[in-house]
Design a protein around this motif. Structure first.
Motif, PDB file in Angstrom:
ATOM      1  N   LEU A 230       5.589   2.754   9.675  1.00 42.49           N
ATOM      2  CA  LEU A 230       4.646   1.793  10.036  1.00 42.49           C
ATOM      3  C   LEU A 230       4.347   1.807  11.322  1.00 42.49           C
ATOM      4  O   LEU A 230       3.390   1.375  11.909  1.00 42.49           O
ATOM      5  N   LYS A 231       5.441   1.584  12.235  1.00 43.20           N
ATOM      6  CA  LYS A 231       5.625   1.802  13.787  1.00 43.20           C
ATOM      7  C   LYS A 231       4.557   2.783  14.209  1.00 43.20           C
ATOM      8  O   LYS A 231       3.748   2.456  15.206  1.00 43.20           O
ATOM      9  N   SER A 232       4.748   3.875  13.783  1.00 42.47           N
ATOM     10  CA  SER A 232       3.877   5.103  14.229  1.00 42.47           C
ATOM     11  C   SER A 232       2.435   4.780  13.805  1.00 42.47           C
ATOM     12  O   SER A 232       1.560   5.121  14.574  1.00 42.47           O
ATOM     13  N   THR A 233       2.365   4.323  12.601  1.00 39.68           N
ATOM     14  CA  THR A 233       0.788   4.028  12.122  1.00 39.68           C
ATOM     15  C   THR A 233       0.137   2.984  12.861  1.00 39.68           C
ATOM     16  O   THR A 233      -1.014   2.815  13.278  1.00 39.68           O
ATOM     17  N   GLN A 234       1.110   1.809  13.271  1.00 32.94           N
ATOM     18  CA  GLN A 234       0.333   0.802  13.955  1.00 32.94           C
ATOM     19  C   GLN A 234      -0.214   1.415  15.501  1.00 32.94           C
ATOM     20  O   GLN A 234      -1.179   0.765  16.230  1.00 32.94           O
ATOM     21  N   TYR A 235       0.510   2.516  16.266  1.00 36.34           N
ATOM     22  CA  TYR A 235      -0.030   2.905  17.366  1.00 36.34           C
ATOM     23  C   TYR A 235      -1.448   3.276  17.130  1.00 36.34           C
ATOM     24  O   TYR A 235      -2.490   3.008  17.948  1.00 36.34           O
ATOM     25  N   LEU A 236      -1.568   4.120  16.157  1.00 32.00           N
ATOM     26  CA  LEU A 236      -3.062   4.666  15.900  1.00 32.00           C
ATOM     27  C   LEU A 236      -3.958   3.387  15.331  1.00 32.00           C
ATOM     28  O   LEU A 236      -5.020   3.519  16.081  1.00 32.00           O
ATOM     29  N   GLY A 237      -3.554   2.645  14.713  1.00 34.86           N
ATOM     30  CA  GLY A 237      -4.372   1.466  14.461  1.00 34.86           C
ATOM     31  C   GLY A 237      -4.638   0.655  15.484  1.00 34.86           C
ATOM     32  O   GLY A 237      -5.854   0.345  15.605  1.00 34.86           O
ATOM     33  N   LYS A 238      -3.921   0.307  16.435  1.00 37.68           N
ATOM     34  CA  LYS A 238      -4.320  -0.473  17.610  1.00 37.68           C
ATOM     35  C   LYS A 238      -5.275   0.283  18.417  1.00 37.68           C
ATOM     36  O   LYS A 238      -5.969  -0.315  19.218  1.00 37.68           O
TER      37      LYS A 238
ATOM     38  N   ILE B 239       1.731   0.960   4.017  1.00 38.10           N
ATOM     39  CA  ILE B 239       0.863   1.651   4.832  1.00 38.10           C
ATOM     40  C   ILE B 239      -0.680   1.424   4.571  1.00 38.10           C
ATOM     41  O   ILE B 239      -1.398   0.931   5.536  1.00 38.10           O
ATOM     42  N   ALA B 240      -0.846   1.530   3.470  1.00 39.10           N
ATOM     43  CA  ALA B 240      -2.565   1.267   3.135  1.00 39.10           C
ATOM     44  C   ALA B 240      -2.759  -0.212   3.276  1.00 39.10           C
ATOM     45  O   ALA B 240      -3.873  -0.568   3.777  1.00 39.10           O
ATOM     46  N   ASP B 241      -1.984  -1.227   2.960  1.00 39.16           N
ATOM     47  CA  ASP B 241      -2.078  -2.685   3.178  1.00 39.16           C
ATOM     48  C   ASP B 241      -2.406  -2.716   4.622  1.00 39.16           C
ATOM     49  O   ASP B 241      -3.451  -3.641   5.302  1.00 39.16           O
ATOM     50  N   TYR B 242      -1.696  -2.027   5.636  1.00 40.07           N
ATOM     51  CA  TYR B 242      -1.836  -2.297   7.091  1.00 40.07           C
ATOM     52  C   TYR B 242      -3.291  -1.681   7.602  1.00 40.07           C
ATOM     53  O   TYR B 242      -4.015  -2.398   8.093  1.00 40.07           O
ATOM     54  N   TYR B 243      -3.696  -0.358   6.936  1.00 44.46           N
ATOM     55  CA  TYR B 243      -4.932   0.043   7.238  1.00 44.46           C
ATOM     56  C   TYR B 243      -5.962  -0.828   6.898  1.00 44.46           C
ATOM     57  O   TYR B 243      -7.098  -0.916   7.523  1.00 44.46           O
ATOM     58  N   ALA B 244      -5.886  -1.440   5.632  1.00 46.79           N
ATOM     59  CA  ALA B 244      -7.086  -2.255   5.070  1.00 46.79           C
ATOM     60  C   ALA B 244      -7.234  -3.530   6.188  1.00 46.79           C
ATOM     61  O   ALA B 244      -8.071  -4.258   5.860  1.00 46.79           O
TER      62      ALA B 244
ATOM     63  N   SER C 278     -11.529  -1.060  10.331  1.00 41.52           N
ATOM     64  CA  SER C 278     -11.019   0.139   9.528  1.00 41.52           C
ATOM     65  C   SER C 278     -12.035  -0.112   8.059  1.00 41.52           C
ATOM     66  O   SER C 278     -12.027  -1.160   7.489  1.00 41.52           O
ATOM     67  N   LEU C 279     -12.280   0.859   7.630  1.00 37.02           N
ATOM     68  CA  LEU C 279     -13.017   0.941   6.432  1.00 37.02           C
ATOM     69  C   LEU C 279     -12.549   1.500   5.267  1.00 37.02           C
ATOM     70  O   LEU C 279     -12.896   1.723   4.121  1.00 37.02           O
ATOM     71  N   PHE C 280     -10.998   1.564   5.473  1.00 39.13           N
ATOM     72  CA  PHE C 280     -10.196   2.011   4.225  1.00 39.13           C
ATOM     73  C   PHE C 280     -10.118   0.873   3.252  1.00 39.13           C
ATOM     74  O   PHE C 280     -10.063  -0.301   3.308  1.00 39.13           O
ATOM     75  N   GLN C 281     -10.299   1.440   2.051  1.00 38.43           N
ATOM     76  CA  GLN C 281     -10.152   0.725   0.933  1.00 38.43           C
ATOM     77  C   GLN C 281      -9.072   1.304   0.053  1.00 38.43           C
ATOM     78  O   GLN C 281      -9.023   2.815  -0.332  1.00 38.43           O
ATOM     79  N   LYS C 282      -8.068   0.502  -0.721  1.00 42.42           N
ATOM     80  CA  LYS C 282      -7.063   1.017  -1.334  1.00 42.42           C
ATOM     81  C   LYS C 282      -7.468   1.762  -2.670  1.00 42.42           C
ATOM     82  O   LYS C 282      -6.742   2.629  -3.196  1.00 42.42           O
ATOM     83  N   GLY C 283      -8.586   1.417  -3.071  1.00 39.27           N
ATOM     84  CA  GLY C 283      -9.105   2.037  -4.269  1.00 39.27           C
ATOM     85  C   GLY C 283      -8.641   1.553  -5.627  1.00 39.27           C
ATOM     86  O   GLY C 283      -7.762   0.426  -5.590  1.00 39.27           O
ATOM     87  N   PRO C 284      -9.161   1.919  -6.454  1.00 42.01           N
ATOM     88  CA  PRO C 284      -8.747   1.576  -7.972  1.00 42.01           C
ATOM     89  C   PRO C 284      -7.270   1.717  -8.300  1.00 42.01           C
ATOM     90  O   PRO C 284      -6.675   2.708  -7.797  1.00 42.01           O
ATOM     91  N   THR C 285      -6.856   0.973  -8.898  1.00 41.63           N
ATOM     92  CA  THR C 285      -5.293   0.905  -9.196  1.00 41.63           C
ATOM     93  C   THR C 285      -4.818   1.400 -10.683  1.00 41.63           C
ATOM     94  O   THR C 285      -3.569   1.665 -10.691  1.00 41.63           O
ATOM     95  N   ASP C 286      -5.959   1.843 -11.251  1.00 41.14           N
ATOM     96  CA  ASP C 286      -5.449   2.507 -12.615  1.00 41.14           C
ATOM     97  C   ASP C 286      -5.581   3.829 -12.496  1.00 41.14           C
ATOM     98  O   ASP C 286      -5.612   4.620 -13.500  1.00 41.14           O
TER      99      ASP C 286
END
Length: 377
Positions: free
Chosen positions: A130-138, A167-172, A177-185
């Motif tokens: 998550l720390k690494s992901t946050q560098y990219l997100g920011k 990680i998906a929650d952070y991107y969303a 960011s246009l990331f969507q977690k998508g269908p859960t099923d």
């Protein structure tokens, strides 16, 4: 008694050294974390008039393409941000490469096809994906360009502290960011579409984003997973629904991380001189010209050929493969990787590093251009 005391002193010294080493590690890591954060925070927004995006009736993001211009998608892949003081130099280079490629290409949308980060306890002493992901997100938030990702096998893989859901929650959560977690099923996370429309709101083409998943069976075995049948059925349903709105087959381009087995089939046919394959550019630079495809062949390619909607697939994963071939009417393209860290010696290599620009026209035709980082001045 003296022997016991002597052993105790030795043990105490060892523990003290270990504690001091750990404390020093934390202090150094904290220092370099602040340095990388300061670098990210100093990044300026890319100066570009972006087309507006919104959520359409399907629940997907849509863009209205500007008239008399191509819609520009920049594919980046395999950033491999380590997030440790041991990877500080490589992480800064990777983030700088992202800035340079986006500034040079001025895309309407950035799609990163997996392995954004690289948690590695043995190599980097890092588990915090998550720390690494946050560098990219920011960084992407600072740049202000619409963007999204598809998951790779390292983003929440073997050594990750945080789950794919976290990680998906952070991107969303990021504004641009246009990331969507998508269908859960269905299998995977981030399965979604992005629609490119005319100013009148008619669909020109749709971008298919699929989770190619991580590992088949034992995740330490290195056997890669594929796109599952429930994802394929969902893809079919969505293509059919969008085609009904368009009153004709909707054109589409697909993005995911792990190259499907047909990349390997197509390259081998090309090497044999088969007329079943059209060579466009690039090479298989992995040892033995290997394609690291799923261990069990999936059915997504056959369904795409059957439906006739998807005319291009863009993957990553193999950092030294950058070829683009047309096979059975579908263009199979590797994005140029950014990795400075994961492959041994790759930091000094330059021919494979860059991005891939996809320009989509009003009639849904598209042009693909590999962008070499070292050519950007």
């Amino acid at each position: 008694m003296k022997k016991i005391q002597s052993k105790f002193k030795v043990l105490l010294i060892i523990l003290t050294v270990l504690l001091l080493t750990f404390a020093a590690f934390l202090l150094i890591d904290s220092y370099y974390s602040r340095e990388l954060t300061m670098f990210v925070n100093a990044t300026q927004k890319i100066d570009k008039n972006e087309p507006k995006y919104y959520i359409d009736d399907y629940g997907y993001y849509s863009f209205n393409k500007q008239e008399d211009s191509k819609f520009r998608v920049l594919q980046l892949t395999d950033l491999h941000i380590g997030g440790s003081f041991l990877s500080y130099r490589q992480d800064r280079k990777a983030l700088t490469a992202i800035i340079k490629l986006i500034d040079f290409t001025k895309p309407d949308l950035v799609i990163i096809t997996g392995d954004m980060v690289y948690p590695s306890p043995l190599q980097l002493g890092s588990l915090d994906n998550l720390k690494s992901t946050q560098y990219l997100g920011k960084l992407m938030e600072r740049l202000g360009v619409p963007w999204t990702v598809t998951f790779g096998n390292h983003d929440a893989g073997q050594y990750s502290f945080h789950s794919k859901t976290e990680i998906a929650d952070y991107y969303a959560s990021i504004d641009n960011s246009l990331f969507q977690k998508g269908p859960t099923d269905i299998t995977g996370m981030g399965n979604s579409f992005i629609n490119i429309r005319s100013n009148a709101g008619n669909i020109i083409t749709t971008l298919v984003l699929l989770d190619s998943n991580m590992y088949a069976g034992d995740k330490l075995s290195g056997d890669y997973d594929n796109i599952h049948d429930d994802q394929i059925a969902w893809y079919r349903n969505q293509i059919e629904a969008l085609s009904k709105e368009r009153n004709g087959l909707v054109p589409s381009l697909a993005f995911w991380h792990i190259p499907i087995n047909e990349y390997d089939d197509a390259w081998k046919l090309f090497k044999k001189g088969s007329n079943e394959v059209t060579y466009v550019y690039g090479k298989a630079g992995e040892d033995g010209e290997k394609v690291y495809a799923p261990s069990i062949r999936g059915n997504i390619f056959n369904v795409m050929v059957e439906l006739g909607s998807t005319k291009g697939i863009f993957s990553g994963h193999d950092h030294l493969n950058d070829f683009s071939l047309i096979y059975k009417g579908i263009r199979l393209t590797y994005g140029k990787s950014i990795d400075y860290l994961a492959y041994s010696g790759i930091e000094k290599s330059t021919w494979q590093r860059g991005g891939t620009l996809i320009e989509i026209d009003e009639d849904a035709s598209f042009n693909v251009s590999p962008i070499l980082l070292e050519d950007i001045k």
